[in-house]
Design a protein around this motif. Structure first.
Motif, mmCIF file in Angstrom:
data_model
loop_
_atom_site.group_PDB
_atom_site.id
_atom_site.type_symbol
_atom_site.label_atom_id
_atom_site.label_comp_id
_atom_site.label_asym_id
_atom_site.label_seq_id
_atom_site.Cartn_x
_atom_site.Cartn_y
_atom_site.Cartn_z
ATOM 1 N N ALA A 111 0.957 -1.217 0.073
ATOM 2 C CA ALA A 111 -0.013 0.199 -0.326
ATOM 3 C C ALA A 111 0.743 0.986 0.040
ATOM 4 O O ALA A 111 0.823 2.216 -0.349
ATOM 5 N N GLU A 112 1.857 0.933 0.388
ATOM 6 C CA GLU A 112 2.816 2.429 0.646
ATOM 7 C C GLU A 112 3.668 2.085 -0.753
ATOM 8 O O GLU A 112 3.829 4.216 -1.023
ATOM 9 N N LEU A 113 3.980 1.279 -1.134
ATOM 10 C CA LEU A 113 4.702 1.228 -2.298
ATOM 11 C C LEU A 113 3.740 1.830 -3.500
ATOM 12 O O LEU A 113 3.773 2.636 -4.413
ATOM 13 N N ASN A 114 2.225 1.898 -3.426
ATOM 14 C CA ASN A 114 1.086 2.552 -4.394
ATOM 15 C C ASN A 114 1.260 3.947 -4.137
ATOM 16 O O ASN A 114 1.168 5.017 -5.217
ATOM 17 N N THR A 115 1.411 4.002 -2.745
ATOM 18 C CA THR A 115 0.400 6.239 -2.292
ATOM 19 C C THR A 115 2.466 6.641 -3.546
ATOM 20 O O THR A 115 2.496 7.439 -3.639
ATOM 21 N N ILE A 116 3.543 5.777 -3.089
ATOM 22 C CA ILE A 116 5.208 6.668 -3.466
ATOM 23 C C ILE A 116 5.046 6.436 -5.010
ATOM 24 O O ILE A 116 4.681 7.837 -5.534
ATOM 25 N N HIS A 117 4.476 5.474 -5.787
ATOM 26 C CA HIS A 117 4.236 4.917 -7.349
ATOM 27 C C HIS A 117 3.440 6.548 -7.830
ATOM 28 O O HIS A 117 3.728 7.180 -8.735
ATOM 29 N N ASP A 118 2.551 6.814 -6.506
ATOM 30 C CA ASP A 118 1.064 7.537 -7.373
ATOM 31 C C ASP A 118 2.358 8.860 -7.715
ATOM 32 O O ASP A 118 1.645 9.471 -8.558
ATOM 33 N N ALA A 119 1.981 9.361 -5.766
ATOM 34 C CA ALA A 119 2.901 10.710 -5.964
ATOM 35 C C ALA A 119 3.759 11.000 -6.961
ATOM 36 O O ALA A 119 4.114 12.039 -7.530
ATOM 37 N N LEU A 120 4.706 10.139 -7.371
ATOM 38 C CA LEU A 120 6.183 10.243 -8.870
ATOM 39 C C LEU A 120 4.896 10.329 -9.751
ATOM 40 O O LEU A 120 5.870 10.825 -10.241
ATOM 41 N N ARG A 121 4.408 9.646 -10.114
ATOM 42 C CA ARG A 121 3.936 9.868 -11.421
ATOM 43 C C ARG A 121 2.811 11.204 -11.226
ATOM 44 O O ARG A 121 3.011 12.036 -12.197
ATOM 45 N N VAL A 122 2.690 12.040 -10.333
ATOM 46 C CA VAL A 122 1.391 13.275 -10.107
ATOM 47 C C VAL A 122 3.046 14.449 -11.000
ATOM 48 O O VAL A 122 2.838 14.995 -11.276
ATOM 49 N N LEU A 123 3.890 14.008 -9.679
ATOM 50 C CA LEU A 123 5.229 14.520 -9.821
ATOM 51 C C LEU A 123 6.036 14.749 -11.544
ATOM 52 O O LEU A 123 6.316 15.731 -11.621
ATOM 53 N N GLY A 124 5.913 13.653 -11.358
ATOM 54 C CA GLY A 124 6.645 13.417 -12.962
ATOM 55 C C GLY A 124 5.589 14.178 -13.863
ATOM 56 O O GLY A 124 6.249 14.906 -15.076
ATOM 57 N N GLU A 125 4.249 14.105 -13.973
ATOM 58 C CA GLU A 125 3.487 14.909 -14.670
ATOM 59 C C GLU A 125 3.771 16.316 -14.343
ATOM 60 O O GLU A 125 3.442 17.642 -15.737
ATOM 61 N N ARG A 126 3.532 17.283 -13.478
ATOM 62 C CA ARG A 126 4.019 18.423 -12.984
ATOM 63 C C ARG A 126 5.316 18.457 -14.061
ATOM 64 O O ARG A 126 5.263 20.379 -13.803
ATOM 65 N N LEU A 127 6.205 18.289 -13.889
ATOM 66 C CA LEU A 127 7.667 18.406 -13.849
ATOM 67 C C LEU A 127 7.765 18.473 -15.671
ATOM 68 O O LEU A 127 8.032 18.905 -16.318
#
Length: 131
Positions: free
Chosen positions: A100-116
């Motif tokens: 669950a924690e890894l899924n949360t981190i993965h989602d956060a990284l995806r959002v940050l990548g889109e913002r970048l």
């Protein structure tokens, strides 16, 4: 005294039972494949002459290592290593929390990548300041 008589076997510990089944699951001469059901804890305890808690502890060690899944009322099964840890019913609670924690981190990284990506597009269209 007759030396040919077999000495009585020592009662195995949970650690020894876990090691035995670990070898049967992961060793070169494996006896259990993904999806196979391990012997019922109660029957194995009776066969080995140990307390039920000893076998349950051994199976718990294997579950905590990610080798088996325990499904209440169904039994203990060899886990398919191709399936991500913590995603199947009967997974170790620690692996479930980690997944669950890894899924949360993965989602956060995806959002940050889109913002970048959006920021790079905006900055890419501007002319650089002159020095």
């Amino acid at each position: 005294m007759d030396q040919s008589a077999e000495a009585p076997k020592a009662t195995p510990t949970a650690k020894e039972i876990a090691a035995e089944f670990r070898e049967k699951i992961t060793g070169p001469n494996r006896e259990y494949e993904p999806g196979d059901r391990l012997p019922a804890a109660r029957a194995l305890a009776k066969e080995r002459g140990v307390q039920l808690m000893t076998v349950q502890s051994a199976y718990g060690q294997l579950r905590d290592e990610g080798l088996v899944l325990t499904q209440q009322g169904r039994g203990t099964f060899v886990r398919d290593p191709a399936v991500p840890l913590g995603t199947e019913p009967g997974s170790s609670p620690a692996f479930t929390a980690l997944a669950a924690e890894l899924n949360t981190i993965h989602d956060a990284l995806r959002v940050l990548g889109e913002r970048l990506d959006r920021l790079e597009q905006r900055v890419g269209g501007e002319t650089p300041p002159s020095s």
